[in-house]
Design a protein around this motif. Structure first.
Motif, mmCIF file in Angstrom:
data_model
loop_
_atom_site.group_PDB
_atom_site.id
_atom_site.type_symbol
_atom_site.label_atom_id
_atom_site.label_comp_id
_atom_site.label_asym_id
_atom_site.label_seq_id
_atom_site.Cartn_x
_atom_site.Cartn_y
_atom_site.Cartn_z
ATOM 1 N N VAL A 5 0.917 -1.062 0.136
ATOM 2 C CA VAL A 5 -0.353 -0.347 0.060
ATOM 3 C C VAL A 5 0.803 1.309 -0.048
ATOM 4 O O VAL A 5 1.416 1.308 0.457
ATOM 5 N N LEU A 6 0.866 1.944 -0.697
ATOM 6 C CA LEU A 6 1.438 3.481 -1.068
ATOM 7 C C LEU A 6 1.119 4.577 -0.404
ATOM 8 O O LEU A 6 -0.512 4.889 -0.680
ATOM 9 N N PRO A 7 1.526 5.479 -0.007
ATOM 10 C CA PRO A 7 0.661 7.121 0.089
ATOM 11 C C PRO A 7 -0.149 7.353 -0.631
ATOM 12 O O PRO A 7 0.343 7.289 -1.780
ATOM 13 N N ALA A 8 -1.637 7.831 -0.816
ATOM 14 C CA ALA A 8 -1.843 8.226 -2.197
ATOM 15 C C ALA A 8 -1.457 9.990 -2.102
ATOM 16 O O ALA A 8 -0.537 10.224 -1.242
ATOM 17 N N ARG A 24 4.617 9.188 -7.544
ATOM 18 C CA ARG A 24 4.184 8.305 -6.486
ATOM 19 C C ARG A 24 5.023 7.381 -5.801
ATOM 20 O O ARG A 24 5.242 7.761 -4.729
ATOM 21 N N LEU A 25 5.579 7.234 -6.259
ATOM 22 C CA LEU A 25 6.939 6.166 -5.529
ATOM 23 C C LEU A 25 8.191 6.923 -4.846
ATOM 24 O O LEU A 25 8.755 6.748 -4.192
ATOM 25 N N GLY A 32 9.183 7.736 3.691
ATOM 26 C CA GLY A 32 9.124 6.218 4.427
ATOM 27 C C GLY A 32 8.536 5.180 4.215
ATOM 28 O O GLY A 32 8.301 4.568 5.233
ATOM 29 N N ALA A 33 7.162 5.070 3.426
ATOM 30 C CA ALA A 33 6.675 4.151 3.329
ATOM 31 C C ALA A 33 7.764 2.461 2.901
ATOM 32 O O ALA A 33 7.102 1.735 3.434
ATOM 33 N N GLY A 44 4.821 -5.944 -8.098
ATOM 34 C CA GLY A 44 4.106 -5.530 -6.719
ATOM 35 C C GLY A 44 3.983 -3.706 -6.897
ATOM 36 O O GLY A 44 2.647 -4.039 -5.856
ATOM 37 N N LEU A 45 4.998 -2.908 -7.072
ATOM 38 C CA LEU A 45 4.424 -1.594 -7.052
ATOM 39 C C LEU A 45 3.401 -1.803 -8.700
ATOM 40 O O LEU A 45 2.684 -1.015 -8.731
ATOM 41 N N ALA A 46 3.919 -2.078 -9.335
ATOM 42 C CA ALA A 46 2.545 -1.783 -10.543
ATOM 43 C C ALA A 46 1.044 -2.309 -9.656
ATOM 44 O O ALA A 46 0.540 -1.633 -10.413
ATOM 45 N N GLU A 47 1.073 -3.052 -9.485
ATOM 46 C CA GLU A 47 0.309 -4.254 -8.364
ATOM 47 C C GLU A 47 -0.253 -2.516 -8.009
ATOM 48 O O GLU A 47 -2.527 -1.936 -7.840
ATOM 49 N N ALA A 48 0.012 -2.348 -7.338
ATOM 50 C CA ALA A 48 0.009 -0.902 -6.563
ATOM 51 C C ALA A 48 -0.460 -0.071 -6.652
ATOM 52 O O ALA A 48 -1.189 1.082 -6.583
ATOM 53 N N LEU A 49 0.353 0.533 -8.081
ATOM 54 C CA LEU A 49 -0.524 1.366 -8.601
ATOM 55 C C LEU A 49 -0.979 1.103 -9.521
ATOM 56 O O LEU A 49 -1.751 2.159 -10.182
#
Length: 230
Positions: A5-8, A24-25, A32-33, A44-49
């Motif tokens: 989960v990444l910050p919005a 966003r990354l 500090g995510a 994994g990052l593609a899914e989160a985004l």
């Protein structure tokens, strides 16, 4: 495995998918995510985004080129760990840059802008009380940014944000322990100094805020914080 989960981050109209993935990354690392030593994957990052792998891959290349991430020989992508000497260098640089930027901004800040800075500081406190670490760090960076950007001739902000990016994973850990690391509210001191248009006091408060936000700027304090990073 738990989903990442990444910050919005609001996506401005017309921003490309690649630019949004990078922004966003970059913000996620800056607040500090990801802890130091964390491995990330394109998938994994593609899914989160909610993105395809291509813009993520390009964003990762940019982030590795500026030192925010490292590509290892086995093609793993990791958030770099930080040595005590490098950490000390980055904090020293942050103090110099931000004290300078704050001092130069004082003459350009209106009372209305200072009121806005007070509101941001209130948002930091609310996020901390609510246990929202990323939101607190995002608001904290906005607090500093609103001060420095008041100077129409400033050129320090890209340099400052570069330092924030390199320190992000450690500052995220500091925010988890903010109650024990940060005792005196230096933001309020900075705000009071801004109201008085006292350049020296503003610069001093900002420098103290940076030092005390990591629990102190001596070898013992640095070792303690980096120890929390694992």
């Amino acid at each position: 495995m738990k989903a990442l989960v990444l910050p919005a981050l609001e996506r401005p109209e017309g921003m490309t998918t690649h630019d949004y993935a990078f922004a966003r990354l970059r913000q996620a690392i800056m607040v500090g995510a990801f802890r130091p030593g964390t491995s990330v994957t394109i998938r994994g990052l593609a899914e989160a985004l909610e993105s395809s792998p291509t813009p993520v891959r390009e964003a990762l290349r940019q982030l590795t080129s500026i030192g925010a991430l490292h590509f290892l020989e086995n093609r793993r992508i990791v958030v770099p760990r930080i040595t005590p000497a490098r950490f000390e260098e980055l904090i020293s640089l942050r103090i110099v840059l931000e004290s300078h930027a704050a001092r130069r901004a004082v003459a350009h800040l209106s009372d209305r802008q200072i009121d806005r800075i007070v509101a941001i500081d209130d948002a930091i406190e609310a996020a901390i009380l609510d246990g929202q670490k990323a939101a607190a760090l995002i608001a904290n960076q906005e607090f500093h940014r609103q001060i420095y950007m008041a100077n129409p001739d400033q050129i320090a902000m890209p340099l400052i944000e570069s330092v924030w990016l390199q320190l992000g994973p450690i500052l995220g850990i500091a925010m988890e322990h903010v109650a024990e690391l940060y005792v005196i509210d230096r933001h309020r001191e900075a705000i009071d100094a801004l109201r008085r248009r006292d350049e020296d006091a503003v610069a001093e408060a900002i420098g103290a805020d940076i030092r005390e936000g990591i629990g102190g700027f001596d070898q013992q304090a640095i070792a303690k914080l980096l120890g929390l990073a694992g």
